[in-house]
Enzyme design. Sequence first.
Site, PDB file in Angstrom:
ATOM      1  N   ASP A  29     -26.768  -9.943  28.587  1.00  0.00           N
ATOM      2  CA  ASP A  29     -26.054 -10.650  27.490  1.00  0.00           C
ATOM      3  C   ASP A  29     -27.105 -11.572  26.939  1.00  0.00           C
ATOM      4  O   ASP A  29     -28.163 -11.646  27.512  1.00  0.00           O
ATOM      5  CB  ASP A  29     -24.836 -11.413  27.942  1.00  0.00           C
ATOM      6  CG  ASP A  29     -24.414 -12.550  27.134  1.00  0.00           C
ATOM      7  OD1 ASP A  29     -24.170 -12.134  25.967  1.00  0.00           O
ATOM      8  OD2 ASP A  29     -24.553 -13.697  27.657  1.00  0.00           O
ATOM      9  N   ASP A  31     -26.782 -14.740  24.424  1.00  0.00           N
ATOM     10  CA  ASP A  31     -26.557 -16.191  24.144  1.00  0.00           C
ATOM     11  C   ASP A  31     -25.797 -16.940  25.385  1.00  0.00           C
ATOM     12  O   ASP A  31     -24.792 -16.259  25.933  1.00  0.00           O
ATOM     13  CB  ASP A  31     -25.686 -16.201  22.930  1.00  0.00           C
ATOM     14  CG  ASP A  31     -26.327 -15.993  21.603  1.00  0.00           C
ATOM     15  OD1 ASP A  31     -25.642 -15.280  20.977  1.00  0.00           O
ATOM     16  OD2 ASP A  31     -27.497 -16.166  21.491  1.00  0.00           O
ATOM     17  N   GLY A  73     -20.327 -14.923  15.232  1.00  0.00           N
ATOM     18  CA  GLY A  73     -20.193 -16.262  14.316  1.00  0.00           C
ATOM     19  C   GLY A  73     -19.502 -16.056  13.087  1.00  0.00           C
ATOM     20  O   GLY A  73     -18.653 -17.207  12.557  1.00  0.00           O
ATOM     21  N   LYS A 105     -26.535 -19.588   8.103  1.00  0.00           N
ATOM     22  CA  LYS A 105     -26.771 -19.967   9.254  1.00  0.00           C
ATOM     23  C   LYS A 105     -27.696 -18.964  10.283  1.00  0.00           C
ATOM     24  O   LYS A 105     -28.686 -19.533  10.826  1.00  0.00           O
ATOM     25  CB  LYS A 105     -25.398 -20.018  10.016  1.00  0.00           C
ATOM     26  CG  LYS A 105     -25.282 -20.270  11.480  1.00  0.00           C
ATOM     27  CD  LYS A 105     -25.412 -18.800  12.314  1.00  0.00           C
ATOM     28  CE  LYS A 105     -25.400 -19.120  13.843  1.00  0.00           C
ATOM     29  NZ  LYS A 105     -25.472 -17.942  14.682  1.00  0.00           N
TER      30      LYS A 105
HETATM   31  C1  XBP Z   1     -22.360 -15.197  21.871  1.00  0.00           C
HETATM   32  C2  XBP Z   1     -21.717 -15.108  20.476  1.00  0.00           C
HETATM   33  C3  XBP Z   1     -22.573 -15.023  19.152  1.00  0.00           C
HETATM   34  C4  XBP Z   1     -23.155 -16.396  18.896  1.00  0.00           C
HETATM   35  C5  XBP Z   1     -23.501 -16.648  17.652  1.00  0.00           C
HETATM   36  O1  XBP Z   1     -22.976 -13.920  21.906  1.00  0.00           O
HETATM   37  O2  XBP Z   1     -20.347 -14.995  20.655  1.00  0.00           O
HETATM   38  O3  XBP Z   1     -21.601 -14.978  18.137  1.00  0.00           O
HETATM   39  O4  XBP Z   1     -22.366 -17.510  19.335  1.00  0.00           O
HETATM   40  O5  XBP Z   1     -24.137 -15.567  16.999  1.00  0.00           O
HETATM   41  P1  XBP Z   1     -23.476 -13.137  23.536  1.00  0.00           P
HETATM   42  P2  XBP Z   1     -23.866 -14.895  15.633  1.00  0.00           P
HETATM   43  O6  XBP Z   1     -22.345 -12.025  23.341  1.00  0.00           O
HETATM   44  O7  XBP Z   1     -24.907 -13.100  23.281  1.00  0.00           O
HETATM   45  O8  XBP Z   1     -22.804 -14.424  24.320  1.00  0.00           O
HETATM   46  O9  XBP Z   1     -23.577 -15.996  14.549  1.00  0.00           O
HETATM   47  O10 XBP Z   1     -24.865 -14.013  15.089  1.00  0.00           O
HETATM   48  O11 XBP Z   1     -22.642 -14.261  16.006  1.00  0.00           O
HETATM   49 MG    MG Z   2     -23.117 -14.793  26.357  1.00  0.00          MG
END
Ligand code: XBP
Ligand code: MG
Length: 279
Positions: A29, A31, A73, A105
């Site tokens: 993963d 973020d 997002g 963003k």
């Molecule tokens: C986490 C998310 C992403 C980010 C924002 O992703 O939910 O939406 O918060 O990025 P991960 P975007 O699966 O890596 O934990 O604005 O590009 O969606």
């Molecule tokens: Mg994550």
Amino acid sequence: MNTPVGQSPVAAGAGPAPEPPALAALIFDVDGTLADNERDGHRVAFNRAFAAAGLDWEWSPALYGELLAVAGGKERLHHYLQHYRPAAEQPPDPASFVAALHATKTAEYARLVQSGSLPLRPGVARLIREARAAGLRLAVATTTTEGNVTGLLDQALGPGASGWFDVIAAGDVVPAKKPAPDIYHYCLAALGLPAAACLAVEDSSQGLRSALAAGLPTLVTVNDYTRGQIFSGALLVVSDLGEPGRPMQVLAGAMTGAAPGWVDVALLRRLHRLAHWQR
Ligand code: XBP
Ligand code: MG
């Protein structure tokens, strides 16, 4: 029966057990896992986009923690519009409004990544390099936008590092985002590997549920936004991946007895074998 981590139940007299498939790939993963980038990265980028659009919206760290319950997002912006803004503020064309805001963003987030202000979490660069050296394939399965991933990897690990990953499954390539398993199914198909030959690394309950639903044994590294969440089914829950001399904390999971101070390929191979026998 308590089988020590990484030992075959056969040794414990439980009868023949099929040999587990060798661990072939790690699926990360992004973020919250590769980088602790939600509060000081994505959230800041959202707020800069609101200001650029002349909106008096401000997502505090606490509010953003609530909004993180919605993966994606654009989906998070739609949710905020519908549940936090009055009817009078609803745009005539929400899809176009959100798309434009999210594009701004994403550009703001790219600037934050390029500034180097979003470093990888402890142990991430070390584990990625170790895994490469050990011949494991690398992949990403994330809700975020693909450009955010390649930008982060190339900035943090050096130009071209995103090419170390055989598959970067990101964002809108699948119809349903985490906790749906779609992004992990997409990643496994692109890798041409069964879930049993892989191991996922996640940070959130939402991400863990997505990986488990795709049949992937999963290690969880928590952060301030996810520490209190439920991680049932995780192989191991740790504070971070640790570094030699900077040990991780094991918060829950399969380790009994002395836990190593950090997550390395040897530990992942042991956990992967354990997962196979626990199926
Ligand atoms: C986490 C998310 C992403 C980010 C924002 O992703 O939910 O939406 O918060 O990025 P991960 P975007 O699966 O890596 O934990 O604005 O590009 O969606
Ligand atoms: Mg994550």
